[in-house]
Enzyme design. Structure first.
Site, short mmCIF file in Angstrom:
data_model
loop_
_atom_site.label_atom_id
_atom_site.label_comp_id
_atom_site.label_asym_id
_atom_site.label_seq_id
_atom_site.Cartn_x
_atom_site.Cartn_y
_atom_site.Cartn_z
N TYR A 143 6.38 -7.45 -5.06
CA TYR A 143 6.15 -6.12 -4.96
C TYR A 143 4.97 -5.81 -5.24
O TYR A 143 4.00 -6.63 -5.46
CB TYR A 143 7.40 -5.59 -5.75
CG TYR A 143 7.56 -4.14 -5.78
CD1 TYR A 143 8.12 -3.46 -4.39
CD2 TYR A 143 7.39 -3.18 -7.07
CE1 TYR A 143 8.27 -2.08 -4.78
CE2 TYR A 143 7.55 -1.93 -6.90
CZ TYR A 143 8.01 -1.35 -5.51
OH TYR A 143 8.09 0.04 -5.57
N ARG A 196 -0.22 4.40 5.49
CA ARG A 196 -0.95 4.70 4.20
C ARG A 196 -0.08 3.60 3.25
O ARG A 196 0.80 3.91 2.70
CB ARG A 196 -0.56 6.12 3.79
CG ARG A 196 -1.24 6.43 2.76
CD ARG A 196 -0.63 5.97 1.23
NE ARG A 196 0.62 6.49 0.50
CZ ARG A 196 1.17 5.95 0.03
NH1 ARG A 196 1.24 4.42 -0.28
NH2 ARG A 196 2.51 6.35 -0.52
N LYS A 214 10.01 -3.95 -0.60
CA LYS A 214 11.17 -2.85 -1.07
C LYS A 214 12.40 -3.42 -0.88
O LYS A 214 13.33 -3.22 -1.72
CB LYS A 214 10.84 -1.51 -0.21
CG LYS A 214 9.73 -0.85 -0.60
CD LYS A 214 9.61 -0.01 -1.82
CE LYS A 214 8.13 0.57 -1.81
NZ LYS A 214 8.30 1.63 -3.31
N GLU A 285 8.91 4.90 4.04
CA GLU A 285 7.83 4.22 3.30
C GLU A 285 6.33 4.13 3.83
O GLU A 285 6.35 3.89 4.83
CB GLU A 285 8.54 3.01 2.72
CG GLU A 285 7.89 2.24 1.43
CD GLU A 285 8.17 2.94 0.10
OE1 GLU A 285 9.41 3.37 0.29
OE2 GLU A 285 7.26 3.52 -0.63
N ASP A 286 5.59 4.72 2.90
CA ASP A 286 4.07 4.72 3.15
C ASP A 286 3.67 5.16 4.43
O ASP A 286 2.93 4.74 5.30
CB ASP A 286 3.62 3.04 2.87
CG ASP A 286 3.68 2.78 1.48
OD1 ASP A 286 4.33 3.62 0.68
OD2 ASP A 286 3.16 1.74 1.06
N ASP A 308 10.80 7.81 0.34
CA ASP A 308 10.54 7.24 -1.07
C ASP A 308 9.32 7.88 -1.75
O ASP A 308 9.44 8.12 -3.10
CB ASP A 308 10.68 5.75 -0.98
CG ASP A 308 10.36 5.06 -2.47
OD1 ASP A 308 11.10 5.57 -3.45
OD2 ASP A 308 9.66 4.00 -2.57
N ASP A 309 8.18 7.73 -1.13
CA ASP A 309 7.11 8.34 -1.83
C ASP A 309 7.14 9.86 -2.20
O ASP A 309 6.38 10.15 -3.10
CB ASP A 309 5.80 8.07 -0.66
CG ASP A 309 5.76 6.59 -0.39
OD1 ASP A 309 5.27 5.97 -1.41
OD2 ASP A 309 6.02 6.46 0.61
N ASN A 456 -1.41 2.83 -6.60
CA ASN A 456 -1.17 1.32 -6.36
C ASN A 456 -2.06 0.83 -5.30
O ASN A 456 -2.58 1.59 -4.58
CB ASN A 456 0.24 0.82 -6.17
CG ASN A 456 1.40 1.49 -7.01
OD1 ASN A 456 1.06 1.10 -8.38
ND2 ASN A 456 2.30 2.07 -6.62
N1 LIG Z 1 3.83 4.90 -8.59
C1 LIG Z 1 4.47 4.99 -7.72
O1 LIG Z 1 5.70 4.99 -7.66
C2 LIG Z 1 3.89 5.61 -6.40
C3 LIG Z 1 4.65 6.42 -5.55
C4 LIG Z 1 4.00 6.61 -4.38
C5 LIG Z 1 2.63 6.63 -4.34
N2 LIG Z 1 1.79 5.92 -5.13
C6 LIG Z 1 0.58 5.71 -5.02
O2 LIG Z 1 -0.28 7.17 -4.72
C7 LIG Z 1 -1.35 7.21 -4.00
C8 LIG Z 1 -1.38 8.29 -3.13
O3 LIG Z 1 -0.07 8.10 -2.26
P1 LIG Z 1 -0.14 9.29 -1.14
O4 LIG Z 1 1.09 9.13 -0.46
O5 LIG Z 1 0.13 10.59 -1.95
O6 LIG Z 1 -1.36 9.43 -0.50
P2 LIG Z 1 -2.03 10.54 0.34
O7 LIG Z 1 -3.06 9.91 1.15
O8 LIG Z 1 -1.02 11.40 0.93
O9 LIG Z 1 -2.76 11.47 -0.81
C9 LIG Z 1 -3.74 11.08 -1.41
C10 LIG Z 1 -4.22 12.43 -2.01
O10 LIG Z 1 -5.34 11.96 -3.25
C11 LIG Z 1 -6.55 13.05 -2.62
N3 LIG Z 1 -7.79 12.34 -3.09
C12 LIG Z 1 -8.28 11.36 -2.30
N4 LIG Z 1 -9.70 11.10 -3.12
C13 LIG Z 1 -9.75 11.82 -4.30
C14 LIG Z 1 -10.84 11.97 -5.18
N5 LIG Z 1 -11.91 11.33 -5.13
N6 LIG Z 1 -10.18 13.02 -6.25
C15 LIG Z 1 -9.06 13.52 -6.30
N7 LIG Z 1 -8.15 13.50 -5.43
C16 LIG Z 1 -8.39 12.74 -4.13
C17 LIG Z 1 -6.22 13.29 -1.34
O11 LIG Z 1 -7.08 14.44 -1.10
C18 LIG Z 1 -4.95 13.52 -1.11
O12 LIG Z 1 -4.43 14.78 -1.57
C19 LIG Z 1 -1.46 5.57 -3.52
O13 LIG Z 1 -2.30 4.93 -4.38
C20 LIG Z 1 0.11 5.17 -3.52
O14 LIG Z 1 0.06 3.74 -3.91
C21 LIG Z 1 2.47 5.61 -6.32
O1 LIG Z 2 5.05 0.46 -3.65
C1 LIG Z 2 5.12 1.15 -4.70
O2 LIG Z 2 4.67 0.25 -5.57
C2 LIG Z 2 5.25 2.28 -5.01
C3 LIG Z 2 4.86 3.25 -3.94
O3 LIG Z 2 6.05 3.30 -2.96
C4 LIG Z 2 3.66 3.25 -3.30
O4 LIG Z 2 3.59 3.42 -2.18
O5 LIG Z 2 2.45 2.87 -3.97
MG LIG Z 3 5.44 3.86 -1.13
#
Ligand SMILES: NC(=O)c1ccc[n+]([C@@H]2O[C@H](COP(=O)([O-])OP(=O)(O)OC[C@H]3O[C@@H](n4cnc5c(N)ncnc54)[C@H](O)[C@@H]3O)[C@@H](O)[C@H]2O)c1
Ligand SMILES: O=C(O)C[C@H](O)C(=O)O
Ligand SMILES: [Mg+2]
Length: 614
Positions: A143, A196, A214, A285-286, A308-309, A456
């Site tokens: 993962y 993404r 996942k 997802e993603d 999920d996101d 991540n």
């Molecule tokens: N921890 C978790 O469970 C979890 C869950 C979902 C997503 N994530 C992580 O979150 C991140 C974003 O996912 P997402 O689906 O929202 O992506 P996304 O592409 O939909 O959104 C990214 C956002 O970040 C902004 N951004 C980009 N560069 C920036 C900067 N320099 N300063 C401020 N904001 C900036 C963008 O404008 C956009 O609004 C990924 O790295 C993903 O792995 C983590």
């Molecule tokens: O995949 C993960 O570890 C969490 C989340 O779904 C992500 O997109 O980053």
């Molecule tokens: Mg995800």
């Protein structure tokens, strides 16, 4: 030592054993027979039935079974037990760790992924058993974060097909293609379009690693039967120029479909999947933000699905935010006064902000618009204000008055002006919470400021755990999407690292939905999941900055979350039951009985005696 681990889990297996007649190869304390329609070498090539360990030829097929299945003579005579095989695998894994000491992290991570993947390809029972028993060590390999590296190197890594691929070229064929999947029953589907992948961007068809990872977590955490999971890649092209120019790239060589053409492909897949498996649960997802929101809106009332996101992450973050209020020693009702800066306004950031504001509105008895007052949303163009042109409608409620702070203000400007209780990153930009930003959090209005670097994989985290404790202060609460080691603080205490990852919720959301036979996934079910996670930790733990359970307890937390989801589905009156358990049975279950029902339906890997049937 290793075996003691197994003995502990065997008790869980016994507890999880009495699941009725609907599943053939269920785990029981004394395993029941497993019906197999193959014989001879076909069995040895089927990872579901195979009892040979991959690194050696040591085999777990007893002599009687060899006779029954036409295996006699196809294997060397020595027979070893499941437990011995388990120990041998762990031994070879540990020796790989020793032999790769000092090598670059990426090389070591991929080597570990390979040895696990080989076992997955050859012997699923042993694979899932070592995964369940060693989840803390192995989750970071199958993962986040290693799965990101695997997706980036996908073409050279996968040795066997896994999951299904539906491409733009399959338009009009999907209803028949879906029947090419060999399993008669599918419970959980995880689907991506690869647009993404974590914070790594558009990885096209290589994103298939994410649904696979996942679903491995679904098996390990939720006990979904691995014969009933299906990873899906929807290949609608890629806008990643490097991939398009790479002669080894395995996906469609065309720009991504857009608009109705894109939606037409997903519509067709959804119709096909639910026609064949009307009881399945589909996890999106993603997907890039615009399609994550659009598809969620389009399908959530029609199919049993969730994103999920957007939704899983929102619940985990909300549990973390409520935990930070408790960590400050304040009553939960104080959540309405917390100032929260969210960096990243994409599928995850917006999902979190909206859900947290809804919680404030509910708690304070105020309108959603009023509840947005303490939230500050920052995207790649800085702080979002009403001055911004072409504002996304979902962002509008959070746009600030530019008279309060200027449009496009940087993270550090916002932190210095607002002095937030929480700084939460879902931007995908590694290191964006730099020293200056973290130091500014020392002036937070909270006695225990919270920093969540949720992006991540590891390199994309907004900051490291060590930097957070060093620059923002030793009194902070810290969470990250990918795992970091706890930090030894100068004051002698331990700076606890929480893995603020949707893995704490999606398995329970999927399992609770499946076992309730809910037609759709409602807001009530998602809220119940978040509340369950939020209340899981004791006050004592939370005061120490421990907001989420150890991943070692993932099956237990998933059973609790699953039960909460199921009970919410019953309250919403949308359950149709599962197997022999009807809606009335579900509605008469107490909380404890529901947890018990969920636990008993978790699949657990042990060798069953194989019996051949034509
Ligand atoms: N921890 C978790 O469970 C979890 C869950 C979902 C997503 N994530 C992580 O979150 C991140 C974003 O996912 P997402 O689906 O929202 O992506 P996304 O592409 O939909 O959104 C990214 C956002 O970040 C902004 N951004 C980009 N560069 C920036 C900067 N320099 N300063 C401020 N904001 C900036 C963008 O404008 C956009 O609004 C990924 O790295 C993903 O792995 C983590
Ligand atoms: O995949 C993960 O570890 C969490 C989340 O779904 C992500 O997109 O980053
Ligand atoms: Mg995800």
């Amino acid at each position: 030592m290793m075996w003691r681990n197994i003995a502990r889990f065997s008790k869980t297996a016994a507890a999880a054993g009495r699941t009725g007649g609907s599943r053939r190869c269920l785990s029981t304390a004394i395993p029941g027979p497993c019906i197999v329609h193959k014989r001879g070498s076909d069995i040895l090539h089927d990872p579901w039935f195979n009892k040979v360990i991959h690194t050696r030829f040591d085999t777990g097929f007893p002599l009687t079974e060899r006779d029954r299945l036409g295996l006699r003579g196809l294997l060397p005579p020595r027979i070893i037990s499941f437990e011995q095989q388990y120990d041998r695998f762990i031994e070879s894994f540990r020796s790989l760790e020793r032999n790769t000491l000092g090598q670059p992290d990426n090389v070591v991570s991929l080597a570990k992924w390979r040895i696990l993947n080989r076992l997955h390809d050859r012997n699923e029972t042993l694979y899932y058993r070592v995964l369940i028993d060693n989840i803390k060590d192995f989750a970071p390999i199958i993962y986040t974060p290693t799965v990101g590296l695997v997706c980036q190197n996908y073409s050279g890594l996968y040795r066997r097909p896994r999951g299904m691929y539906f491409s733009a070229k399959d338009k009009g064929e999907m209803m028949s293609m879906i029947y090419n999947w060999p399993a008669h029953q599918v419970d959980m589907i995880v689907i991506t379009d690869g647009s993404r992948i974590l914070g790594l961007g558009d990885l096209g068809v290589q994103g298939i690693g994410i649904p696979i990872g996942k679903l491995d977590m679904y098996v390990a955490a939720a006990g979904i039967n691995p014969q009933r999971v299906l990873p899906i890649m929807l290949d609608v092209g890629t806008n990643n120029q490097k991939l398009l120019q790479n002669p080894l790239y395995l996906g469609l060589r065309q720009p991504r479909l857009e608009g109705d053409e894109y939606l037409g492909i997903i519509d067709e897949f959804m119709e096909a999947a639910f026609t064949r498996w009307p009881k399945a649960v589909v996890q999106f997802e993603d997907f890039q933000a615009k399609w994550a929101f659009e598809t969620l809106d389009r399908y959530r009332k029609k199919f049993c699905m969730f994103n999920d996101d957007v939704q899983g992450t929102a619940g985990v973050a909300l549990a973390g935010l409520l935990g930070t209020v408790r960590a400050q020693g304040r009553p939960l009702s104080d959540f309405v006064n917390q100032k929260i800066v969210v960096v990243g306004a994409g599928s995850a950031g917006l999902g979190v902000t909206k859900t947290a504001a809804q919680a404030v509105a509910r708690m304070a008895g105020i309108s959603f618009a009023e509840a947005t007052k303490n939230f500050y949303l920052i995207d790649k163009d800085g702080l979002v204000t009403t001055e911004r042109s072409k504002l996304d409608p979902a962002v509008v409620p959070f746009a600030k008055n530019p008279a309060e702070i200027r449009e496009g203000a940087s993270i550090v400007e916002v932190v210095k002006t607002v002095r937030p209780h929480v700084l939460l990153g879902l931007s995908g930009v590694g290191g964006i919470f730099n020293e200056e930003v973290l130091k500014a959090m020392r002036e937070s209005d909270s006695c225990k400021p919270a920093i969540f670097a949720m992006s991540n994989p590891t390199l994309n985290a907004e900051c490291t755990a060590a930097d957070a404790f060093k620059h923002a202060g030793e009194n902070i609460v810290f969470g990250s999407g990918s795992p970091f080691e706890n930090v030894q603080l100068e004051n002698g205490n331990v700076g606890h690292v929480n893995q603020a990852n949707n893995m704490y919720l999606f398995p329970g959301i999927g399992l609770g939905t499946l076992l309730s036979g809910a037609r759709i996934v409602t807001d009530g079910m998602l809220l119940a999941a978040a509340e369950c996670l939020a209340s899981y930790m004791t006050d004592e733990e939370v005061q120490k900055g421990i907001l989420y359970p150890s991943i070692n307890n993932i099956r237990h937390i998933t059973a609790e979350v699953g039960a909460a989801v199921l009970r919410a589905a019953v309250s919403d009156d949308i359950v149709e039951g599962h197997g022999d358990v009807g809606p009335r049975d579900l509605s008469h279950m107490s909380k404890e009985e529901t947890v018990d029902y969920i636990t008993r339906n978790m699949w657990f890997p042990i060798y069953s005696p194989l019996v051949h049937e034509k």
